[in-house]
Write an enzyme that holds these catalytic residues in place. Structure first.
Site, PDB file in Angstrom:
ATOM      1  CG  HIS A  43     -10.102  32.735 -18.400  1.00  0.00           C
ATOM      2  ND1 HIS A  43     -10.402  32.711 -19.591  1.00  0.00           N
ATOM      3  CD2 HIS A  43      -9.616  31.148 -18.241  1.00  0.00           C
ATOM      4  CE1 HIS A  43     -10.445  31.697 -20.504  1.00  0.00           C
ATOM      5  NE2 HIS A  43      -9.978  30.588 -19.438  1.00  0.00           N
ATOM      6  CB  CYS A  95     -10.157  27.629 -17.471  1.00  0.00           C
ATOM      7  SG  CYS A  95      -8.107  27.697 -16.755  1.00  0.00           S
TER       8      CYS A  95
END
Length: 435
Positions: A102, A116
């Site tokens: 992301h 992440c």
């Protein structure tokens, strides 16, 4: 062709935006490789790097897992429900347990996220426009790159001959019963005596995902239960559980064959049951196929030199030409250090050497796939099909709504190795675990 043209134009924009030089003709599907040691992401078109970006992976205590992943979900706007609704724009989910690519305003050149993979905003936005659900992402501790692999064991596109039963016409029956890992198994009414060279035809379909792995204890027991019942020893439902009825069936078989009546499942017992049923040697491997995130096929395979680990490998099919019956395969070998307990359970005495230049070719040469099943897979082959090879089978992350997810393990640190401490690092402001 429209997809390839659109993808090529999209990559051109990505390359111009990130300052990477354009190299050759660009066509999809793309492959994304994240290297944790370099904190870098590379986008590959076949074996060519077409774009790069810095990333920030998980910090200590929130390490980003390594392995073979697929993009499971895409959301332009997403907010974490774990960390104060932290914004995670252009989110591309890799696991349902919370790992994703992301965009972020904070992408330092060192691990700083909560698991992440953070990307610079502009890069994340353009990358989001190029990928599809199901696109592959490899995350590795050390840099790896796909290379073209030529091997006779690799699949090429083909169609099933009229004499051979089509996959769509075959009866399918439930296979494994594990939660989130249900699969189906082809039950052919008659074995194929000889498999002639198949004709080829043009085929447009969603890419399949293939996993070749070792046969687990439960799968072996399910087959044993079925064979015992076929031989007249009612082992009950083939559920992979060693219950009283199955034990009674084993003892009855042992008594009839003059074996010790202990009710235990051993390699010797399995060999005796397979021999009595006329099935040859028990298979020690299995091949599973998924399409559109759903299991569609499972078949036994044989792994030669089973005491040596297969290793962990990933291959992607490119330039699949159904009219010519050809495909280019690009492969990656990843480090994966199996715990001693796992090696003992799987009967492995020799670890895989991921650094060997011919590691992937040697592994492919050890896998024997039945000829009739090879034709069925070839009939399903299309652009972007993938093949994963792993010793450890279906992991916890593989389930409903996923492709085959293979997690890898880093070699443990030696007792005398002191951890490297980072000094004067600014604390990252954004959090990155996704749910």
């Amino acid at each position: 062709m429209n997809f390839r043209l659109a993808t090529g134009m999209g990559i051109l924009g990505l390359l111009l935006s990130c300052g990477t030089a354009l190299a050759g003709t660009l066509e999809g599907p793309l492959q994304i490789v994240v290297s944790k040691d370099l904190q870098e992401l590379k986008v590959y078109d076949g074996g060519v790097v077409v774009a790069t970006s810095r990333v920030s992976t998980g910090k200590a205590g929130h390490s980003t897992p390594t392995g073979i992943f697929s993009i499971l979900e895409k959301k332009r706007t997403h907010f974490s429900n774990l960390y104060d609704s932290a914004p995670m724009p252009f989110m591309q989910r890799l696991t349902w347990s919370g790992i994703a690519l992301h965009a972020s305003n904070s992408v330092p050149a060192y691990p700083a996220s909560h698991g992440c993979v953070r990307l610079p905003n502009d890069f994340a936005k353009t990358l989001f426009s190029l990928t599809r659900r199901g696109g592959h992402v490899l995350i590795s501790d050390r840099a790896v790159e796909p290379r073209r692999i030529v091997h006779e064991a690799l699949f090429r596109p083909a169609t099933v001959l009229p004499e051979t039963q089509l996959l769509s016409d075959a009866d399918l029956r439930p296979g494994l019963l594990d939660d989130g890992t249900k699969s189906v198994e082809v039950a052919m009414t008659e074995p194929v005596a000889a498999v002639p060279e198949p004709a080829v035809q043009k085929s447009e379909q969603d890419p399949i995902r293939i996993l070749v792995t070792r046969r687990g204890e439960r799968e072996a027991l399910i087959d044993l239960q079925r064979l015992l019942t076929e031989l007249g020893y009612d082992a009950g439902a083939p559920d992979g559980l060693l219950g009283r009825q199955t034990i009674a069936a084993i003892k009855a078989f042992q008594a009839a064959e003059g074996l010790a009546e202990d009710g235990r499942v051993t390699p010797e017992l399995s060999a005796a049951v397979y021999a009595r049923a006329g099935k040859g040697a028990p298979p020690n491997g299995r091949m599973l196929v998924r399409q559109k995130f759903k299991p569609v096929l499972e078949a036994p395979v044989t792994i030669r030199d089973a005491e040596t680990a297969l290793g962990t490998h990933f291959l992607l099919a490119r330039d699949v030409d159904s009219e010519k019956g050809t495909a280019d395969w690009y492969g990656v070998t990843m480090e994966n250090h199996l715990p001693q307990s796992t090696m003992t359970r799987l009967g492995i005495t020799q670890a895989a050497d991921a650094g060997a230049p011919d590691a992937l070719a040697k592994t492919l040469s050890r896998i024997d796939i039945p000829a009739d099943m090879r034709i069925r897979i070839s009939a399903m082959l299309s652009e972007g099909a993938s093949l994963s090879i792993s010793d450890t089978g279906l992991g916890a992350e593989t389930g409903n709504g996923t492709d085959f997810i293979t997690l890898t393990r880093k070699a443990p640190l030696k007792a005398d190795a002191a951890p490297v401490r980072k000094k004067n690092r600014k604390k990252a402001s954004s959090v990155t675990a996704v749910r």
